[in-house]
Motif scaffolding. Structure first.
Motif, PDB file in Angstrom:
ATOM      1  N   ASN A  67      20.906  46.225  45.807  1.00 39.56           N
ATOM      2  CA  ASN A  67      20.989  46.185  44.416  1.00 39.56           C
ATOM      3  C   ASN A  67      21.161  44.813  44.095  1.00 39.56           C
ATOM      4  N   GLU A  68      21.838  44.031  44.600  1.00 38.37           N
ATOM      5  CA  GLU A  68      22.221  42.433  44.152  1.00 38.37           C
ATOM      6  C   GLU A  68      21.058  41.787  44.868  1.00 38.37           C
ATOM      7  N   ASN A 104      18.118  42.203  42.135  1.00 41.03           N
ATOM      8  CA  ASN A 104      18.506  41.967  40.818  1.00 41.03           C
ATOM      9  C   ASN A 104      17.349  41.103  40.226  1.00 41.03           C
ATOM     10  N   ASN A 128      17.129  39.542  37.721  1.00 38.96           N
ATOM     11  CA  ASN A 128      17.622  38.255  36.457  1.00 38.96           C
ATOM     12  C   ASN A 128      17.999  37.173  37.765  1.00 38.96           C
TER      13      ASN A 128
END
Length: 245
Positions: free
Chosen positions: A228-229, A232, A234
């Motif tokens: 998930n990280e 990301n 962003n």
């Protein structure tokens, strides 16, 4: 009609037939520029063909045993503990721009857009709308004697959010129409008449939807804990260069 007139007509027809055949061959061959695609690779083949005809029986047995060990111990191309995109995963894509067999060149780059998110373990790894690459695998324009146009678009690659290349295969195939039996009859009756009976080209409009397939297992360079990280959107992903002055 005297013999001299018949000889002249026969000569004209023969010349036209030779020229028509010549142009058919050269146009079908096209300009090959497969953008670093390996030689003799067929992206529309269902299986990767490996020629082991030169191996001895001992070498073949060793090859089978090694394949069995690799299958038991690890997933091909994937580091232990990493998540991955499985080989043969189907992706729905669409053409960004229209393309036609009338003008397409073999090896020409083609932009494709992902129609749906690709999600692994609940995490988007390639977002919907991502632009990927395809290429013209085979192209032939329509011609005389009812020769129909052919156009095959093969998937090449997408990139995940963290810039992992996902190689593709399979794609879009189609062909125009020919005059069929009518052309064959016309060719027998009149070489000149048959030459003017054109087949049709095939055109794919922008937004044409088709499926491509992931060519091989793709290691996402992530574990279930940090996927998930890593994915990301962003976070800026790319090649980082540090310059010390």
């Amino acid at each position: 009609m005297n013999k001299k007139d018949m000889a002249i007509i026969l000569s004209v027809c023969t010349t036209l037939l030779v020229n028509t055949t010549y142009f058919s061959i050269t146009e079908a061959k096209g300009t090959i520029n497969r953008n670093d695609i390996e030689a003799n690779y067929n992206p529309f083949s269902d299986e990767d063909i490996v020629d082991d005809s030169t191996l001895t029986m001992t070498e073949r047995l060793a090859k089978i045993q090694n394949e069995q060990k690799e299958h038991k111990s690890a997933i091909e191309n994937v580091q232990d503990g990493h998540l991955y995109i499985p080989k043969k995963t189907q992706l729905k894509v669409e053409l960004v721009n229209a393309i036609t067999s009338k003008t397409a060149q073999e090896g020409e780059n083609v932009d494709i857009r992902l129609v749906d998110n690709l999600i692994v373990n609940g995490v988007v790894v390639i977002p919907k709308g991502t632009i990927g690459k395809a290429y013209v695998y085979k192209a032939r324009s329509a011609g005389g004697f009812g020769r129909k146009g052919i156009l095959m678009i093969a998937g090449k690659e997408f990139k995940t959010i963290n810039n992992i290349v996902v190689p593709l295969k399979q794609g879009l195939t189609g062909e125009g129409n020919s005059d069929g039996g009518g052309v064959a009859v016309a060719a027998v009756i009149s070489v000149i008449g048959g030459a003017f009976m054109k087949g049709t080209n095939i055109e794919y409009p922008a937004g044409t939807i088709f499926n491509v397939e992931v060519k091989e297992n793709v290691d996402l360079q992530a574990t279930p804990d940090n996927l998930n990280e890593i994915m990301n959107p962003n976070i800026i992903h790319g090649t980082e260069i540090t310059i010390n002055l």
